[in-house]
Design a protein around this motif. Structure first.
Motif, PDB file in Angstrom:
ATOM      1  N   VAL A  49       0.835  -1.180   0.000  1.00  0.00           N
ATOM      2  CA  VAL A  49       0.000   0.000   0.000  1.00  0.00           C
ATOM      3  C   VAL A  49       0.874   1.236   0.000  1.00  0.00           C
ATOM      4  O   VAL A  49       1.986   1.227   0.521  1.00  0.00           O
ATOM      5  N   GLU A 431     -13.413  -6.262  -3.578  1.00  0.00           N
ATOM      6  CA  GLU A 431     -12.306  -5.767  -2.770  1.00  0.00           C
ATOM      7  C   GLU A 431     -12.546  -4.302  -2.412  1.00  0.00           C
ATOM      8  O   GLU A 431     -12.957  -3.501  -3.255  1.00  0.00           O
ATOM      9  N   ASN A 433     -10.408  -1.132  -0.368  1.00  0.00           N
ATOM     10  CA  ASN A 433      -9.098  -0.765   0.136  1.00  0.00           C
ATOM     11  C   ASN A 433      -9.169   0.647   0.712  1.00  0.00           C
ATOM     12  O   ASN A 433      -9.509   1.592  -0.006  1.00  0.00           O
ATOM     13  N   GLN A 435      -7.114   3.733   2.578  1.00  0.00           N
ATOM     14  CA  GLN A 435      -5.761   4.218   2.812  1.00  0.00           C
ATOM     15  C   GLN A 435      -5.756   5.716   3.107  1.00  0.00           C
ATOM     16  O   GLN A 435      -4.830   6.414   2.732  1.00  0.00           O
ATOM     17  N   ARG A 441      -4.789   1.690   8.150  1.00  0.00           N
ATOM     18  CA  ARG A 441      -4.977   1.250   6.777  1.00  0.00           C
ATOM     19  C   ARG A 441      -5.694  -0.097   6.817  1.00  0.00           C
ATOM     20  O   ARG A 441      -5.387  -0.938   7.663  1.00  0.00           O
ATOM     21  N   ASN A 443      -7.903  -3.371   4.410  1.00  0.00           N
ATOM     22  CA  ASN A 443      -8.217  -3.990   3.135  1.00  0.00           C
ATOM     23  C   ASN A 443      -9.172  -5.151   3.374  1.00  0.00           C
ATOM     24  O   ASN A 443      -8.980  -5.953   4.293  1.00  0.00           O
ATOM     25  N   GLN A 445     -11.259  -8.311   1.273  1.00  0.00           N
ATOM     26  CA  GLN A 445     -11.411  -9.080   0.036  1.00  0.00           C
ATOM     27  C   GLN A 445     -12.371 -10.223   0.278  1.00  0.00           C
ATOM     28  O   GLN A 445     -12.384 -10.818   1.359  1.00  0.00           O
TER      29      GLN A 445
END
Length: 557
Positions: A49, A431, A433, A435, A441, A443, A445
């Motif tokens: 990332v 997904e 994400n 950031q 942070r 994520n 999936q």
């Protein structure tokens, strides 16, 4: 079709661990990935990332998610994301600091000993090179102590020469995996380690040559790699793969001709067949055109694929039209749809990477993806939050499954079984994400798969639902934590001796890592795996470790 754009500020420790690369550089990668058949054993790789400028100035940290999870013989993968062996170019140029060498050492329960090191040349020159080493061993495992221990050793040499218009990279490595077939019935059989041993020796040599001119007339890349594998039972596979790709602009920024080609020359020797060496080759040629008209984009091509299997007397060439249509809104939301097909290579190496408990002399056949129709979308929902979703329907020919081999009731090793009819499949993937902040942070999936099997009652050892959530928290200037959770839905395995299907419960796994930085060069870490503590089974009769931990020290020099 999945398109992923990753901006990666790579520190050398992460680069070597994840890619075998060297150096510190900002890289923007845009890849269109073809979603191929789901592996029966999916490994969740790290997702690099973007690291903010503020974080680079104050804390040389790397954000990563989803360490390589234990699905087979590998139970613990340590990657404390702390001090960089080589800081970013701006900082190094400003104050002359930077650490080319790195040592990580630790130990834990199950008799675990872990050591990892990077030794690198200075990174501020055109030619850089380094060496990577790993020792990861657990004397004991979940079944009868030493009879289920593991030992993984790796050594890798890596080098890169960067000129104004090209980059030349080379890599050579060796890996040794030593483990045991511990899935036997402990109430009726008793074995020594020598009776159930498996050992893999893997050698790898690769070279790549890539054009780095920012405005080339013709863009190109050439990569070749030779991989040799042999096991404890005198099976050997030599696999040489070469990839060439070139782009030829016809109308600047509007029409581009592309050519992608691959050649795989594979030799296998095994007691499975009489002749000591047999060939399993595959050649793929894909010319295509990319048409870019502002909001609309079209990629139209054709794949010609030939597979040659001397063992099974197969010499087959198939053609697959390919097309992907993309519409981009003014708000930069992308909507795409397409059609695809291919032949998916299945090698002894890929099968053992997926399921290490295979019996000797397994049957190897490729899987044909006759067709795939897909639709999807990707984009940024808000600042720092992006998504990627895709739904696909298609047909596989020769889809494979793992099931317990019925010829040996003792060690319960696995054979590879193939569906002789075409298999309809549905795949939905998503997904998210996030950031947006330095502090957190994340994520997410998820994948759903459905298979319409004919020869088999169940899609054995292929889960229908998989999901994972990864989080990195910077608690303070001194403390960093990584927490990830993953889920694999329940599957089925066939017990040939009871002649019945056995339901394998769903897997839930929670993992956490905490790192404390004493200074730029010294830190300590604690890694907790399988905090829930269940000895889950990814493959029937092979339970994994319960709660396991490793604690250790990181040193940058």
């Amino acid at each position: 079709m999945r398109t992923i754009k990753i901006v990666l500020f790579s520190l050398v420790s992460t680069a070597l661990a994840a890619q075998g690369g060297l150096g510190t550089e900002e890289i923007t990668i845009t890849k269109e990935r073809e979603v191929e058949l789901q592996k029966a054993n999916r490994v969740f790789e790290k997702i690099p990332v973007e690291e903010s400028a503020k974080t680079q100035e104050k804390k040389p940290l790397t954000y990563t998610f989803f360490e390589k999870k234990p699905q087979g013989i590998e139970e613990v993968q340590i990657n404390p994301n702390v001090v960089s062996p080589v800081d970013d170019n701006k900082r190094r140029a400003a104050d002359g600091t930077g650490y080319q060498n790195y040592l990580k050492i630790g130990g834990g329960n199950y008799g675990r000993f872990y050591a990892e090191t990077y030794i690198n040349s200075p990174q501020d020159q055109n030619l850089v090179f380094g060496i990577y080493g790993l020792h990861n061993a657990a004397k004991r495992g979940p079944i009868q102590g030493a009879n289920s221990g593991i030992n993984v050793d790796q050594i890798k040499l890596d080098g890169k020469y960067h000129a104004d218009n090209f980059e030349l990279r080379g890599v050579a490595g060796y890996e040794r995996r030593n483990y045991y077939f511990f899935g036997y019935d402990t109430t009726n059989y008793e074995y020594t380690k020598a009776d159930i041993r498996q050992r893999l020796n893997i050698f790898n040599v690769g070279v790549s040559f890539e054009n780095t001119n920012p405005k080339p007339v013709v863009d190109y890349s050439l990569k070749t790699n030779l991989r040799s594998l042999n096991d404890f039972y005198d099976a050997e596979e030599i696999d040489w793969g070469t990839h060439f790709q070139a782009n030829f602009p016809i109308i600047r920024d509007k029409v581009t001709a592309m050519l992608a080609s691959e050649a795989f020359l594979t030799q296998r020797s095994d007691a499975y067949f009489d002749n000591p060496v047999r060939k399993r080759n595959l050649f793929r040629l894909e010319p295509s055109f990319n048409l870019n008209f502002n909001a609309f984009n079209a990629k139209i091509g054709f794949k010609a694929v030939n597979q040659y299997n001397q063992i099974e007397n197969i010499n087959q060439t198939k053609g697959f039209p390919t097309v992907t249509l993309t519409y981009k809104t003014p708000q930069l939301y992308y909507f795409f749809a397409g059609y695809d097909g291919d032949i998916v290579r299945n090698t002894l190496g890929s099968m053992l990477d997926e399921n290490p408990w295979l019996k000797p002399q397994v049957n190897l056949l490729n899987t044909v993806k006759d067709m795939e129709v897909f639709v999807g979308s990707r984009g940024d929902l808000i600042s720092g939050l992006n998504y990627n979703v895709k739904a696909a329907y298609g047909k596989f020919d020769g889809l494979y499954f793992f099931n317990t081999y019925d010829g040996d009731p003792r060690t319960r090793q696995f054979e590879v079984y193939y569906e002789s009819n075409k298999t309809d499949f549905v795949n939905v993937s998503a997904e998210l994400n996030y950031q947006a902040t330095d502090f957190w942070r994340a994520n997410l999936q998820a994948d759903y798969w459905y298979y319409q099997t004919i020869d088999f009652d169940k899609a054995y050892h292929r889960p229908s639902l998989q999901g994972q959530i990864g989080n990195t928290f910077i608690v303070s200037d001194k403390i960093v934590s990584n927490i990830d959770f993953y889920y694999i839905g329940s599957t089925y395995g066939r017990d040939p001796f009871l002649e019945e299907d056995v339901k394998i419960p769903a897997i839930t796994d929670l993992n956490a890592e905490f790192t404390y930085l004493f200074s730029e060069q010294f830190s300590v870490f604690v890694k907790l795996n399988n905090i829930i503590g269940k000895n889950y089974q990814r493959y029937l009769n092979y339970p994994q470790m319960g709660l396991n931990f490793v604690a250790g020290l990181n040193i940058s020099l």
